[in-house]
Design a protein around this motif. Structure first.
Motif, mmCIF file in Angstrom:
data_model
loop_
_atom_site.group_PDB
_atom_site.id
_atom_site.type_symbol
_atom_site.label_atom_id
_atom_site.label_comp_id
_atom_site.label_asym_id
_atom_site.label_seq_id
_atom_site.Cartn_x
_atom_site.Cartn_y
_atom_site.Cartn_z
ATOM 1 N N VAL A 122 0.114 6.725 -8.131
ATOM 2 C CA VAL A 122 1.247 6.150 -7.908
ATOM 3 C C VAL A 122 1.183 5.014 -8.906
ATOM 4 O O VAL A 122 2.213 4.889 -9.808
ATOM 5 C CB VAL A 122 1.547 5.313 -6.578
ATOM 6 N N ARG A 142 0.835 -1.150 -0.159
ATOM 7 C CA ARG A 142 -0.016 -0.180 -0.101
ATOM 8 C C ARG A 142 0.974 1.296 0.101
ATOM 9 O O ARG A 142 1.787 1.372 1.019
ATOM 10 C CB ARG A 142 -0.912 -0.016 1.135
ATOM 11 N N ALA A 143 0.896 2.189 -1.103
ATOM 12 C CA ALA A 143 1.493 3.066 -1.015
ATOM 13 C C ALA A 143 0.978 4.354 -0.253
ATOM 14 O O ALA A 143 -0.495 4.622 -0.298
ATOM 15 C CB ALA A 143 1.587 3.443 -2.688
ATOM 16 N N GLY A 144 1.630 5.223 0.109
ATOM 17 C CA GLY A 144 1.082 6.344 0.803
ATOM 18 C C GLY A 144 1.577 7.554 0.008
ATOM 19 O O GLY A 144 1.551 7.756 -1.262
ATOM 20 N N ARG A 188 -2.861 -2.987 -10.315
ATOM 21 C CA ARG A 188 -3.488 -2.192 -9.260
ATOM 22 C C ARG A 188 -4.735 -3.063 -8.466
ATOM 23 O O ARG A 188 -5.427 -3.650 -9.245
ATOM 24 C CB ARG A 188 -4.371 -1.092 -9.968
ATOM 25 N N PRO A 197 -1.458 8.762 -3.420
ATOM 26 C CA PRO A 197 -1.491 7.336 -3.387
ATOM 27 C C PRO A 197 -2.101 6.965 -4.668
ATOM 28 O O PRO A 197 -1.878 5.762 -5.314
ATOM 29 C CB PRO A 197 -2.034 6.763 -2.016
ATOM 30 N N VAL A 245 6.207 7.411 -5.620
ATOM 31 C CA VAL A 245 5.171 7.751 -4.180
ATOM 32 C C VAL A 245 5.887 9.262 -3.946
ATOM 33 O O VAL A 245 5.020 9.821 -3.140
ATOM 34 C CB VAL A 245 5.859 6.756 -3.119
ATOM 35 N N SER A 282 -7.745 2.725 -2.844
ATOM 36 C CA SER A 282 -6.687 3.360 -3.480
ATOM 37 C C SER A 282 -5.408 3.341 -2.998
ATOM 38 O O SER A 282 -4.916 3.286 -1.683
ATOM 39 C CB SER A 282 -7.038 5.069 -3.377
ATOM 40 N N GLY A 283 -4.218 3.074 -3.764
ATOM 41 C CA GLY A 283 -2.970 3.086 -3.246
ATOM 42 C C GLY A 283 -2.410 1.640 -3.229
ATOM 43 O O GLY A 283 -1.236 1.256 -2.783
#
Length: 539
Positions: free
Chosen positions: A487, A478-480, A500, A484, A533, A509-510
């Motif tokens: 990304v 999980r990208a912050g 995704r 996000p 990111v 999302s993320g």
């Protein structure tokens, strides 16, 4: 959560809209996967639909069936379908109205444009002049929106309850995953999409970390398949491969059914079973739910929160069909065999998707069984296996079901003739020898080492959380960071295709799924992810 309708102002095959409507009016209502004989709930529902030009009836029916199921509604609750008047030549919408035997309302675009929709889409407004066809069509029909919109393969559905003196219920705004950049996703759509797969992410010029299949079959297997081409004049005979797989799992042959990949196994189960309450444990591979919905079954979801561990107490006692993955796609979580066995109940079919179990060294938590470790005696247990992942055979389509003979016979009765081709049968024979099984276990161990290297590289990226421990040939992260949702697109622009994961129920999302590759590729990807990111400020 935004519509994907596109403008269309006439019939594409020379027939007028009136001629098309006349054709469907003469057919009369037809039955199908919506199971129109089901009892309604007593609600009066208007279905608003936005769609891409030329969308097929299967996708329209699937989208509406999913939306109704998730809202606890049924096809007989629908009293009307509404859309924009530019869609009056869409045969799929005309046929859907005929299937349900309800009116199809074509509303002027200027009327829809005047509605205040909760989830407007800039892309849809640019294409159609309406911020959200599906939602606006519901509101213009004097109905109250129910929840958020649902999208499936280019069809967006909004549901509305006909007002009966109750105050209108405002639908909550949804999240978007969209871009109008050239070459990127050209539409706005809701995140969840049961039909989205990793291969849709791959494009020329992108490094493929989206598809979780071995890059290519080993040379010896390729050669064996080439040699088998000489025998293609004969019809496929699955008996020898069935016996080989049965011996591999320490089972009698009548507990094995070859399928055209694991995906067909879910379709066969959906056709053969008639569950009262089918439960999907999410997040997981979405094809089982899609297959159940396409067969007209209602689906109840049990959605797990991170770290995505199962509590058997979360499953309704009256659930007579439960489906779960192990290790699970996309979470890479390996559940303990004891936990999955605890999901079984008298009268319940428990389906465990072990498509990635051969990527686990030793297959310690498998319920499929082996000569050294017989399968547990769990009534109603069905195991789905795939031979396409670790052997690089996704294009060949080969998998199998393991379960009670009477259930497999019911599944076989719904299977098309010669569903498993001769080359797939040959592949099944080839990869079940003791030598091939030893090779597969060695490959699984090397993949596990490469996965740990990937996890270590990703751990160095700020604002990125990697779910662990992981057990499959992919990891979930999980990208912050400041954006996000962007990304995924920035990775594509940098040359990287990843899966995704916001299309999986329970994720948002993320979330991204990243396939395990060699150490050098993992290091390069970690650097690219850091840039995605933490993008540099725009000049």
């Amino acid at each position: 959560m935004s519509t994907t309708a596109a403008s269309d102002t006439g019939a594409t095959d020379g027939r007028s809209p009136e001629e098309i409507r006349d054709r469907y009016n003469t057919i009369g209502p037809i039955t199908g996967s919506l199971h129109l004989d089901l009892q309604g709930t007593g609600e009066q529902i208007v279905v608003g639909i936005g769609s891409r030009r030329g969308v097929g009836i299967r996708d329209v029916r699937m989208a509406m069936g999913q939306a109704l199921s998730m809202a606890g509604l049924r096809a007989r609750d629908v009293i009307a379908i509404a859309t924009v008047d530019a869609k009056q030549s869409e045969e799929a919408l005309l046929e859907l109205a005929d299937v349900l035997n309800v009116p199809l309302k074509f509303l002027p675009a200027d009327v829809l444009a005047g509605q205040q929709v909760p989830n407007p889409s800039p892309t849809t407004e640019r294409l159609v002049g309406v911020p959200s066809v599906a939602e606006a069509a519901v509101l213009a029909s004097d109905a109250q929106l129910i929840g958020n919109k649902h999208t499936y393969r280019g069809v967006t559905v909004a549901l509305g309850r006909v007002a009966q003196g109750a105050p209108a219920q405002q639908a909550s705004p949804g999240a978007y995953a969209m871009s109008t950049e050239p070459g990127a996703y050209d539409e706005a759509y809701i995140a969840e999409d049961l039909g989205h797969h990793g291969d849709a992410e791959v494009a020329p010029g992108l490094v493929d970390l989206a598809v979780n299949v071995r890059g290519a079959a080993p040379q010896w297997l390729q050669q064996r398949l080439r040699d088998a081409v000489a025998d293609l004049a004969a019809y496929p005979d699955p008996r020898a491969a069935t016996e080989a797989i049965a011996a591999r799992h320490g089972r009698p042959a009548d507990q094995v059914l070859l399928t055209a990949g694991g995906a067909e196994a879910f379709v066969l189960l959906a056709r053969a079973l008639a569950p009262h309450r089918a439960v999907m444990i999410h997040p997981q591979f979405t094809e089982p739910e899609a297959a159940l919905l396409a067969a007209g079954h209602e689906v109840q979801r049990v959605v797990l929160a991170p770290p995505f561990q199962i509590d058997p107490g979360m499953i309704p006692d009256d659930a007579d069909l439960v489906m779960v993955g192990n290790p699970t796609n996309p979470t890479s979580v390996l559940h303990r065999a004891e936990t999955l066995i605890a999901l079984s109940r008298p009268g319940r079919v428990l389906v465990v998707d072990e498509a990635f179990m051969d990527a686990v060294p030793g297959e310690s938590q498998s319920l499929a069984g082996s000569p050294q470790r017989p399968a547990p005696n769990v009534p109603g247990l069905v195991v789905v296996r795939s031979l396409t992942k670790s052997w690089g055979l996704a294009g060949l389509r080969i998998g199998y079901l393991l379960g009670a003979p009477e259930l497999l016979r019911a599944c076989a009765a719904t299977q098309s003739l010669w569903a498993v081709n001769s080359l797939a049968v040959e592949a099944a024979l080839a990869v079940t020898t003791p030598e091939a099984l030893a090779e597969a276990d060695g490959f699984a161990k090397r993949q596990a080492e490469a996965r740990e290297h990937l996890i270590g590289a990703l751990a160095e990226v700020p604002d990125v959380d990697v779910l662990g421990p992981a057990a499959a040939p992919f990891v979930l992260l999980r990208a912050g960071g400041p954006d996000p949702a962007g990304v995924h697109l920035r990775l594509r622009q940098a040359g990287w295709a990843v899966r995704r994961a916001d299309t999986f129920p329970g994720l948002g999302s993320g979330w991204l799924r990243v396939a395990v590759r060699d150490e050098s590729t993992s290091d390069q990807f970690a650097a690219a992810l850091n840039q995605a990111v933490h993008p540099a400020p725009q000049q």
